[in-house]
Design a protein around this motif. Sequence first.
Motif, short mmCIF file in Angstrom:
data_model
loop_
_atom_site.label_atom_id
_atom_site.label_comp_id
_atom_site.label_asym_id
_atom_site.label_seq_id
_atom_site.Cartn_x
_atom_site.Cartn_y
_atom_site.Cartn_z
N THR A 23 -98.24 -68.38 48.12
CA THR A 23 -97.53 -68.12 49.38
C THR A 23 -96.13 -67.59 49.09
N LEU A 24 -95.45 -68.21 48.13
CA LEU A 24 -94.11 -67.74 47.76
C LEU A 24 -94.17 -66.31 47.23
N LEU A 25 -95.17 -66.02 46.43
CA LEU A 25 -95.30 -64.67 45.89
C LEU A 25 -95.50 -63.65 47.00
N SER A 26 -96.40 -63.93 47.93
CA SER A 26 -96.69 -62.96 48.99
C SER A 26 -95.53 -62.80 49.96
N VAL A 27 -94.92 -63.91 50.36
CA VAL A 27 -93.82 -63.83 51.33
C VAL A 27 -92.60 -63.16 50.70
N SER A 28 -92.28 -63.52 49.46
CA SER A 28 -91.10 -62.92 48.83
C SER A 28 -91.33 -61.45 48.48
N LEU A 29 -92.56 -61.08 48.14
CA LEU A 29 -92.86 -59.66 47.88
C LEU A 29 -92.72 -58.84 49.16
N LEU A 30 -93.24 -59.36 50.25
CA LEU A 30 -93.10 -58.66 51.54
C LEU A 30 -91.63 -58.55 51.93
N ASN A 31 -90.88 -59.63 51.76
CA ASN A 31 -89.46 -59.61 52.09
C ASN A 31 -88.70 -58.64 51.19
N CYS A 32 -89.06 -58.57 49.93
CA CYS A 32 -88.41 -57.64 49.01
C CYS A 32 -88.66 -56.19 49.44
N LEU A 33 -89.90 -55.88 49.78
CA LEU A 33 -90.22 -54.51 50.21
C LEU A 33 -89.50 -54.14 51.51
N CYS A 112 -90.18 -63.62 43.57
CA CYS A 112 -91.48 -63.11 43.13
C CYS A 112 -91.70 -63.41 41.66
N LEU A 113 -90.67 -63.20 40.86
CA LEU A 113 -90.77 -63.47 39.44
C LEU A 113 -91.03 -64.95 39.17
N VAL A 114 -90.35 -65.82 39.88
CA VAL A 114 -90.55 -67.26 39.72
C VAL A 114 -91.98 -67.65 40.09
N ALA A 115 -92.49 -67.09 41.17
CA ALA A 115 -93.86 -67.40 41.58
C ALA A 115 -94.85 -66.93 40.52
N LEU A 116 -94.61 -65.76 39.92
CA LEU A 116 -95.50 -65.26 38.86
C LEU A 116 -95.43 -66.17 37.63
N ILE A 117 -94.24 -66.61 37.29
CA ILE A 117 -94.09 -67.51 36.14
C ILE A 117 -94.82 -68.82 36.39
N PHE A 118 -94.71 -69.36 37.58
CA PHE A 118 -95.42 -70.61 37.91
C PHE A 118 -96.93 -70.45 37.79
N ARG A 119 -97.43 -69.26 38.07
CA ARG A 119 -98.87 -69.02 37.97
C ARG A 119 -99.30 -68.62 36.56
N GLY A 120 -98.34 -68.47 35.64
CA GLY A 120 -98.67 -68.13 34.26
C GLY A 120 -98.88 -66.65 34.05
N ILE A 121 -98.32 -65.83 34.91
CA ILE A 121 -98.46 -64.38 34.82
C ILE A 121 -97.12 -63.78 34.39
N GLY A 122 -97.16 -62.83 33.49
CA GLY A 122 -95.94 -62.14 33.10
C GLY A 122 -95.44 -62.57 31.74
N PRO A 123 -94.45 -61.85 31.22
CA PRO A 123 -93.96 -62.11 29.86
C PRO A 123 -93.23 -63.44 29.72
N CYS A 124 -92.56 -63.90 30.75
CA CYS A 124 -91.81 -65.15 30.66
C CYS A 124 -92.70 -66.37 30.81
N ALA A 125 -93.92 -66.20 31.27
CA ALA A 125 -94.79 -67.33 31.55
C ALA A 125 -95.22 -68.05 30.29
N ARG A 126 -95.29 -67.35 29.17
CA ARG A 126 -95.72 -67.98 27.92
C ARG A 126 -94.73 -69.02 27.44
N SER A 127 -93.45 -68.77 27.64
CA SER A 127 -92.44 -69.72 27.19
C SER A 127 -92.26 -70.88 28.16
N TYR A 128 -92.82 -70.76 29.34
CA TYR A 128 -92.70 -71.81 30.34
C TYR A 128 -93.98 -72.65 30.28
N SER A 129 -93.89 -73.83 29.71
CA SER A 129 -95.09 -74.63 29.47
C SER A 129 -95.53 -75.37 30.71
#
Length: 137
Positions: A23-33, A112-129
Amino acid sequence: SVAAGIVAILVSHNLSRAALHWTLLSVSLLNCLLSVACSVGLALAIALTVHSRGMHLVRGCDSSALPDDARVAIATNDCPFNTTRIYDTALALWFPAMLLAAAEAVLSGRCCLVALIFRGIGPCARSYSKEQVCPVG
């Protein structure tokens, strides 16, 4: 923006809920656009207004008595509004609105980036256990 903020607060209190992450990913992406579109639109309006010296602002007036520069104070009966200071007022309101919309786009992009990291997607997600999101105990 308000909805994205509320969802971000809910996510911060419920880090293990995947539905809130999406939900955070979709709402923040829409708000960003929408914020980017608003910033671009305001920048275009400012550019057109400065280029035409404000004549686009007084386009509804059919008087031949209008000056070449909208900054010159004139109030005619042929115009449906008072043209005095319209150029300066419009620019004084549009510049801060454009800056705030750009800041809103940046903050929404970070959400959006935080939501992707929480889901384990993206380059920063690997370092976030997973232990940081779902503590054992």
